[in-house]
Structures are given as structure tokens and as C-alpha cells.
Design an enzyme around this catalytic site. Structure first.
Site, PDB file in Angstrom:
ATOM      1  N   ASP A 108       0.876  -1.170   0.000  1.00 26.34           N
ATOM      2  CA  ASP A 108       0.000   0.000   0.000  1.00 26.34           C
ATOM      3  C   ASP A 108       0.914   1.221   0.000  1.00 26.34           C
ATOM      4  OD1 ASP A 108      -1.640   2.137   0.581  1.00 26.34           O
ATOM      5  OD2 ASP A 108      -2.319   1.386   2.538  1.00 26.34           O
ATOM      6  N   LYS A 110       2.607  11.198  -3.525  1.00 28.02           N
ATOM      7  CA  LYS A 110       1.567  10.476  -4.267  1.00 28.02           C
ATOM      8  C   LYS A 110       0.633  11.440  -5.008  1.00 28.02           C
ATOM      9  CE  LYS A 110      -1.856   6.821  -3.447  1.00 28.02           C
ATOM     10  NZ  LYS A 110      -2.367   5.930  -2.402  1.00 28.02           N
ATOM     11  N   GLU A 128      -7.276   0.391  -4.502  1.00 30.64           N
ATOM     12  CA  GLU A 128      -7.298   0.301  -3.036  1.00 30.64           C
ATOM     13  C   GLU A 128      -8.628  -0.255  -2.510  1.00 30.64           C
ATOM     14  OE1 GLU A 128      -6.059   4.265  -2.001  1.00 30.64           O
ATOM     15  OE2 GLU A 128      -4.047   3.883  -2.776  1.00 30.64           O
ATOM     16  N   ASP A 131     -12.779   5.593   2.663  1.00 31.37           N
ATOM     17  CA  ASP A 131     -11.354   5.624   3.010  1.00 31.37           C
ATOM     18  C   ASP A 131     -10.930   7.032   3.420  1.00 31.37           C
ATOM     19  OD1 ASP A 131      -8.582   5.644   3.113  1.00 31.37           O
ATOM     20  OD2 ASP A 131      -8.295   4.512   1.253  1.00 31.37           O
TER      21      ASP A 131
HETATM   22  P1  ADP Z   1      -2.926   7.359   4.062  1.00 28.83           P
HETATM   23  O1  ADP Z   1      -3.860   6.346   3.472  1.00 28.83           O
HETATM   24  O2  ADP Z   1      -3.271   8.772   3.658  1.00 28.83           O
HETATM   25  O3  ADP Z   1      -1.503   7.049   3.826  1.00 28.83           O
HETATM   26  P2  ADP Z   1      -3.491   6.328   6.774  1.00 28.83           P
HETATM   27  O4  ADP Z   1      -4.616   5.445   6.410  1.00 28.83           O
HETATM   28  O5  ADP Z   1      -2.253   5.694   7.281  1.00 28.83           O
HETATM   29  O6  ADP Z   1      -3.158   7.402   5.661  1.00 28.83           O
HETATM   30  O7  ADP Z   1      -4.061   7.326   7.905  1.00 28.83           O
HETATM   31  C1  ADP Z   1      -3.269   8.246   8.558  1.00 28.83           C
HETATM   32  C2  ADP Z   1      -4.145   9.124   9.455  1.00 28.83           C
HETATM   33  O8  ADP Z   1      -4.823   8.319  10.411  1.00 28.83           O
HETATM   34  C3  ADP Z   1      -3.350  10.164  10.236  1.00 28.83           C
HETATM   35  O9  ADP Z   1      -3.978  11.417  10.120  1.00 28.83           O
HETATM   36  C4  ADP Z   1      -3.452   9.642  11.682  1.00 28.83           C
HETATM   37  O10 ADP Z   1      -3.401  10.691  12.628  1.00 28.83           O
HETATM   38  C5  ADP Z   1      -4.813   8.987  11.661  1.00 28.83           C
HETATM   39  N1  ADP Z   1      -4.996   8.040  12.773  1.00 28.83           N
HETATM   40  C6  ADP Z   1      -4.243   6.960  13.069  1.00 28.83           C
HETATM   41  N2  ADP Z   1      -4.721   6.338  14.188  1.00 28.83           N
HETATM   42  C7  ADP Z   1      -5.797   7.057  14.589  1.00 28.83           C
HETATM   43  C8  ADP Z   1      -6.736   6.953  15.694  1.00 28.83           C
HETATM   44  N3  ADP Z   1      -6.639   5.992  16.619  1.00 28.83           N
HETATM   45  N4  ADP Z   1      -7.706   7.879  15.793  1.00 28.83           N
HETATM   46  C9  ADP Z   1      -7.812   8.857  14.883  1.00 28.83           C
HETATM   47  N5  ADP Z   1      -6.989   9.024  13.836  1.00 28.83           N
HETATM   48  C10 ADP Z   1      -5.986   8.139  13.686  1.00 28.83           C
HETATM   49 MG    MG Z   2      -4.500   4.802   2.363  1.00 29.66          MG
END
Ligand code: ADP
Ligand code: MG
Length: 623
Positions: free
Chosen positions: A23, A87, A187, A211
Site C-alpha cells: 500500500d 503520491k 485500493e 477511506d
Molecule cells: P494514508 O492512506 O493517507 O496514507 P493512513 O490510512 O495511514 O493514511 O491514515 C493516517 C491518518 O490516520 C493520520 O492522520 C493519523 O493521525 C490517523 N490516525 C491513526 N490512528 C488514529 C486513531 N486511533 N484515531 C484517529 N486518527 C488516527
Molecule cells: Mg491509504
């Protein structure tokens, strides 16, 4: 039996070989495999506490790039050398990003053309493909040292709305990282596989994948029929995510506690506050209140946030995502009751308010949210990889094309039209244009293979598109369509859309190709990936430079009465510098001189923009 496309003709696949699922996220990236003991997908990492690799690349002076958590601290210390959210730039042209330029901390070259964007760090030029390949290489290394095997094959995920050039850029990044990208999958499709949806025989379902990541929001509505995933609609916001939740908390605290302070002027303090805000948000998905003592200028400030306050702060943002869901449903022509399953993906869906609002909107009491939402996509990619490796007996394999098919573009480059492993039958059309004024003929050469220089690939045939009416360079719109039918016959059609003239040819790509030759062609492309990408980027830089020289000279010739002597002399000087750089075959020198000429001529080119002359380089040139 469910139908999932797979490359049964791929001779390089060995039984039980490890193929990873990746991913490649805007905020975080992950790599996953199937654990052979449990037969379940798992995320791999060298450090169990840090499964996610932040998608950040630090390009410091005289050192190898630092990736992930090691790069994170430089976001504040050296923002101009620290690339995040790359990205967003994948497969994008300058024109694409011009209107929507939210990233300001590092330098994206500003050149009003349709060529692909580059990023300048300390006099060196990087493409989003190269930068993404650094992240992929980090993931690959991580998995290799943990598993103690070499990893060369991968499935990589992209958002459902990614277009051809964004998908191709992702493939290229994989190749540059030393990975044979067996498939690019959506995705939401991966997320669905992670929940075991879309694999069973005869299954027919409509699903919504919501998402919400760090900086982007996507809603995808998919229809699954017998293992085939069809995207009915997508919607979202490329600038809305968990980072915005953090930002709201920061603003709230600034107003409440720092009213008479100068904290908002200090980047470092603000960044610290942002990290505390993220912690608060994460904690509030499990508890009802948060507080911490914050040391600020020798005083202790108690920062507090209750769940009600937090939900009040983010309510409008969450509502915005619901509006997108509404639009996606409308676009798919569906009622809420048509949705069979809802899957939550992305770290930010851990926020309770998000879950509630999604349930409410779709009128469902249950959501698929049992997996870690930031791992779901990677886990699904690992399942797809396992299917491709032939480890899932219950899945019937569809026929696919084993090698990419494309045409030659300027600089002897292979431009892929149907990527390898695409399912057959397949029909794809792409647009091209000319590089010289008044060009009346175009030779279209068709190739098969994975190398960037056409002479290393197999030539399948060529033909001429003649009788194009004389037009300025960049104006003709030539559409090339490839139609590969179930019998393996490729029909190629070239049509100039303004005049309607067209020409066709038929070839048989697999004719006379042995399994050994095929295997060798695939292997060669991986062994030579780095050289190939270097060759391609040099050729592209040269083509763009030659084009800029050509258009600049034509422009000066045509507008000499409107330009000052100084403007003409200086332009000629910059042209000369670019011409000299072209002879060096040094990509960075060429790009630097290109940027200099462009920068100098832009103001008066804009002043005098003659609509008939396409000053900007437009699209890919065939000849
Ligand atoms: P991306 O798909 O954009 O790479 P992710 O799916 O990894 O991102 O999500 C990252 C986001 O998720 C960040 O903003 C992070 O602060 C948030 N996040 C991670 N854990 C939690 C949680 N327990 N509660 C709320 N937000 C969260
Ligand atoms: Mg993602």
C-alpha cells in the site's frame, strides 16, 4: 469458482514464491505477505512498533535519502529538502498541479506544460516516480531483512480514480525499486479482499469503501460479480483527512491558551503542538477526555480536550465526506438500500464520529471495521499477490497478456498502451501529438516488451498515418487505439481527430514467441530497470529541451518586433546554454538550463502569447 485475472502465461512465476502486497499511501506506506502458518495476511516490519512507514523522503546533502520515521523530523528542520505527499504528484503534469498547488514547502518546478512534474532539491531534479521508488525500496529492504529472502515481485495498490498515467507512474516506481509489479490494483478492491468479500463463487454484491487517511478522502462504490470488481463511481476530496482534524485542534488550543503568545509564529512550536494534537485525537478514539502539561517558555500550560469539544471541531469536515458519499451514490445511480456492505479504511476511520455518521448515512447497523483500518489495503494486496502466486486453488484464472504492448514515441521510447497482465479482451486508446509545425506524416511503430528503449523490445509492425492537414506543432490530436481480442489478435488504429483521417493494422503479438524468450524479456527488464529509467528520463529531458528551443526560436522569429533587443539577446544566450547542456547528456544540467530558459522567457511569452503557436509542449510526440 470465482474469476480473478492472473498471468497464467507468466513463465517466471515459481510455485510458492513470495509476492508482496504494497500500500503506497499518501501519508503512510506498508508491505504485507501471507503468513504461511496461519494462511492469513500480515503486515511486515523490522520494528514491530512501527508497521507503517511514513511516506516521507529526506534528501540531505551528500547522503543517501532517508525514508519514513528517519525523515520525519526534517519536515520541520529542512522543509525544502523533505518531500511528503508525493503520491499527489504521481503521473501529473505541471498544468495538472498548477491550479491545485497546496504543497509549498518544497519546490515543484513551475512550467506551464503538459510534461510530467519534477521536484527540485538543492540543484538536483527528481521525478515523483524516483521519490516513490525510494519509499518502495525502503519497504522492500524492510521485508527482505525481516524474512531473509530476496523480494522481487509485488502487487501495488492505487486509488480507484487514478488514471492511466498515474498507474503507469506507480508501475515505473516499482520497477525502479527493483520490483516486478505483477499488478496494480485499486485500493477499495484490496480492502474488499481483505474482508474476504469478492472471492466466493457466484457472489454478487454492491459495496461502498469509505477511506479517510491522513490527507485524502475517497469513497468508492464497487460492483462485484464473480470475482470481477467494477468501479461504479468514486468521489472524495484530495485535501481532506486526519491532518485537518489535527489542524482544528491546534487552532482551538491556540485560541484558548495562547491568545497573548507568539506561538503561531514559531514553526517548531507549531509542529510540536500539531503532534500533541494528533496524540489527543488518537486517544479520544478510546477515551472521553485528554489533557497534557505542555512546557512553554518556562511555564506549564495544561492542554485539554474533551470528546464533545473534539467532535464539535471536526463535525463540518466529517459532514463534507458524507456529502461526497451522497454524490457518489447519485453518480452510481443507487439508493442507500442497494449497498450490501460498507468497508472502513484509513487511520482516520478510527474516529467514533466518523463511524457513526457513515452508519447513519447508509442506514446500516454494521460496518466492516474489525481490521486495523490503516493496514486493510496492504493486507488485501497480499491476498491478491497470493492469488497471483497460484496458492489459491479455488480461484479460476483468466487469460491475460503476458507482455506490455505500446508504440514508439520521441527519443526511441516505448510508450505502453496495454500493460502486461491486463486481462484479455482489452481495448485502450491514448492521445498523442506532433512535435514539428506542418507535419503531414507520422510513422507508428508497434512494440511488445518491458524495456524503455524500443530497440530492446520486439517490433510487431509499423504503418504510416499520412495526409494530416498542415497544422502547428502540438495541435493535431492523434488517437491510437489498441484492441486485443480473445484470440490474441491486436488491432491498431491511428486517427487524427481534427481531420478524421485514419489508418489501421493487425498483428499477432504472441506469434513465434517462445516461453523462454518471454521469460528472458521479463528478466531483462528487471535487471536493467535502473538504466532504463535513466535512459527514459534523459530522453524525456532532451525531447522537452529540444521542444523548448524549437518553440522559443519560432516565437522570437514571429514576435521580433514586439520584443526588446535585450529580451532577444538574452533568450538566445539561454538557448545556447541549453544547446550546450544537451550535448553533455547530463540530465540535471539539461533540466537546469531548461528551467533557466523557461524562467527567463515566461514573462514575455505570457505577455505575447500567440494562441496559434502552442508555446507549451503538448502531450507526447510520436516523431
Ligand atoms: P494514508 O492512506 O493517507 O496514507 P493512513 O490510512 O495511514 O493514511 O491514515 C493516517 C491518518 O490516520 C493520520 O492522520 C493519523 O493521525 C490517523 N490516525 C491513526 N490512528 C488514529 C486513531 N486511533 N484515531 C484517529 N486518527 C488516527
Ligand atoms: Mg491509504
Amino acid at each position: 469458482m470465482a474469476l480473478i485475472p492472473v498471468n497464467i502465461k507468466d513463465g517466471t512465476l515459481k510455485k510458492n514464491e513470495i509476492i508482496v502486497g504494497i500500500d503506497l499511501g499518501t501519508t503512510n506506506s506498508l508491505i504485507a505477505i501471507i503468513d504461511r502458518e496461519t494462511n492469513k495476511p500480515i503486515v511486515i516490519s523490522t520494528n514491530d512498533y512501527e508497521l507503517l512507514v511514513p511516506s516521507i523522503v529526506y534528501l540531505g546533502k551528500n547522503q543517501n535519502p532517508l525514508i519514513g520515521n528517519k525523515a520525519r523530523k526534517y519536515l520541520v528542520e529542512e522543509p525544502q529538502n523533505t518531500i511528503f505527499s508525493v503520491k499527489r504528484l504521481m503521473g501529473k503534469s505541471y498544468k495538472d498541479v498548477a491550479e491545485n498547488h497546496t504543497i509549498k514547502s518544497y519546490k515543484i518546478i513551475d512550467d506551464n506544460t503538459e510534461s510530467l512534474v519534477k521536484i527540485e532539491v538543492d540543484g538536483k531534479f527528481y521525478t515523483p516516480v524516483e521519490l516513490s521508488s525510494f519509499i518502495l525500496k525502503e519497504l522492500k529492504n524492510q521485508a527482505e531483512s525481516k524474512l531473509n529472502v530476496q523480494i522481487t515481485k509485488a502487487v501495488i495498490t492505487v486509488p480507484a480514480y487514478f488514471n492511466d498515467s498515474q498507474r503507469q507512474a506507480t508501475r515505473d516506481a516499482g520497477k525502479l525499486a527493483g520490483l516486478d509489479v505483477l499488478r496494480i490494483i485499486n485500493e477499495p478492491t484490496a480492502a474488499s479482499l481483505a474482508y474476504g468479500i469478492g472471492i466466493a463463487e457466484g457472489e454478487q454484491k454492491i459495496i461502498a469503501v469509505y477511506d479517510l487517511g491522513g490527507g485524502t478522502f475517497d469513497i468508492s462504490i464497487l460492483k462485484i460479480t464473480d470475482g470481477i470488481f467494477e468501479v461504479l463511481s468514486t468521489n472524495g476530496d484530495t485535501n481532506l483527512g486526519g491532518d485537518d482534524f489535527d489542524e482544528e485542534i491546534v487552532k482551538f488550543w491556540l485560541k484558548k491558551y495562547f491568545i497573548n503568545n507568539d506561538i503561531s509564529n514559531s514553526k517548531n512550536d507549531l509542529q510540536k503542538l500539531r503532534l500533541i494534537a494528533e496524540n489527543a485525537k488518537i486517544l479520544l478514539s478510546k477515551t472521553n477526555s485528554f489533557f497534557v502539561e505542555y512546557d512553554y517558555k518556562n511555564q506549564k500550560i495544561k492542554l485539554e480536550l474533551s470528546i464533545d469539544e473534539f467532535e464539535g471541531l471536526i463535525n463540518n469536515l466529517v459532514e463534507k465526506t458524507i456529502k461526497s458519499c451522497e454524490t457518489a451514490m447519485k453518480d452510481a445511480n443507487l439508493k442507500n438500500s442497494d449497498i450490501d456492505e460498507i468497508i472502513l479504511v484509513g487511520g482516520s476511520t478510527r474516529v467514533n464520529l466518523v463511524k457513526e455518521k457513515v452508519k447513519q448515512f447508509f442506514n446500516k447497523s454494521e460496518l466492516h471495521d474489525k481490521l486495523n483500518p490503516d493496514e486493510t489495503v496492504a493486507l488485501g494486496a497480499a491476498i491478491e499477490a497470493d492469488i497471483l502466486a497460484g496458492n489459491r486453488k479455488d480461484i479460476l484464472l483468466l487469460d491475460v497478456t503476458p507482455l506490455s504492448l505500446g508504440i514508439e514515441t520521441m527519443g526511441e521510447l516505448m510508450d505502453v498502451i496495454i500493460p502486461r497482465n491486463s486481462k484479455v479482451p482489452q481495448s485502450v486508446a491514448k492521445q498523442y501529438t506532433t512535435s514539428k509545425d506542418g507535419q503531414k506524416n507520422l510513422r507508428i511503430s508497434i512494440y511488445q516488451g518491458e524495456r524503455d528503449k524500443v530497440s530492446f523490445n520486439r517490433k510487431l509492425g509499423e504503418f504510416n498515418l499520412s495526409g494530416i492537414p498542415a497544422m502547428p506543432a502540438g495541435l493535431p490530436k492523434i488517437e491510437i487505439s489498441f484492441m486485443l481480442d480473445a484470440d490474441g489478435i491486436l488491432k491498431v488504429k491511428a486517427k487524427e481527430l481534427r481531420s478524421g483521417i485514419e489508418q489501421k493494422i493487425e498483428v499477432k503479438p504472441q506469434y513465434g514467441l517462445t516461453d523462454e524468450e518471454l521469460e528472458k524479456m521479463l528478466l531483462d527488464s528487471l535487471v536493467n530497470a535502473k538504466n532504463d529509467v535513466e535512459y527514459r528520463s534523459l530522453q524525456e529531458a532532451k525531447t522537452e529541451a529540444e521542444q523548448l528551443i524549437y518553440t522559443t526560436q519560432r516565437f522570437i522569429e514571429k514576435n521580433k518586433n514586439e520584443l526588446s533587443d535585450i529580451e532577444i539577446q538574452q533568450s538566445n544566450k539561454f538557448v545556447e546554454v541549453l544547446n550546450t547542456a544537451l550535448k553533455t547528456d547530463n540530465k540535471n544540467e539539461i533540466l537546469k538550463a531548461h528551467e533557466a530558459l523557461n524562467h527567463f522567457t515566461k514573462p514575455f511569452a505570457e505577455r505575447l502569447m500567440d494562441k496559434a503557436i502552442a508555446f507549451a509542449v503538448k502531450g507526447k510526440k510520436i516523431e
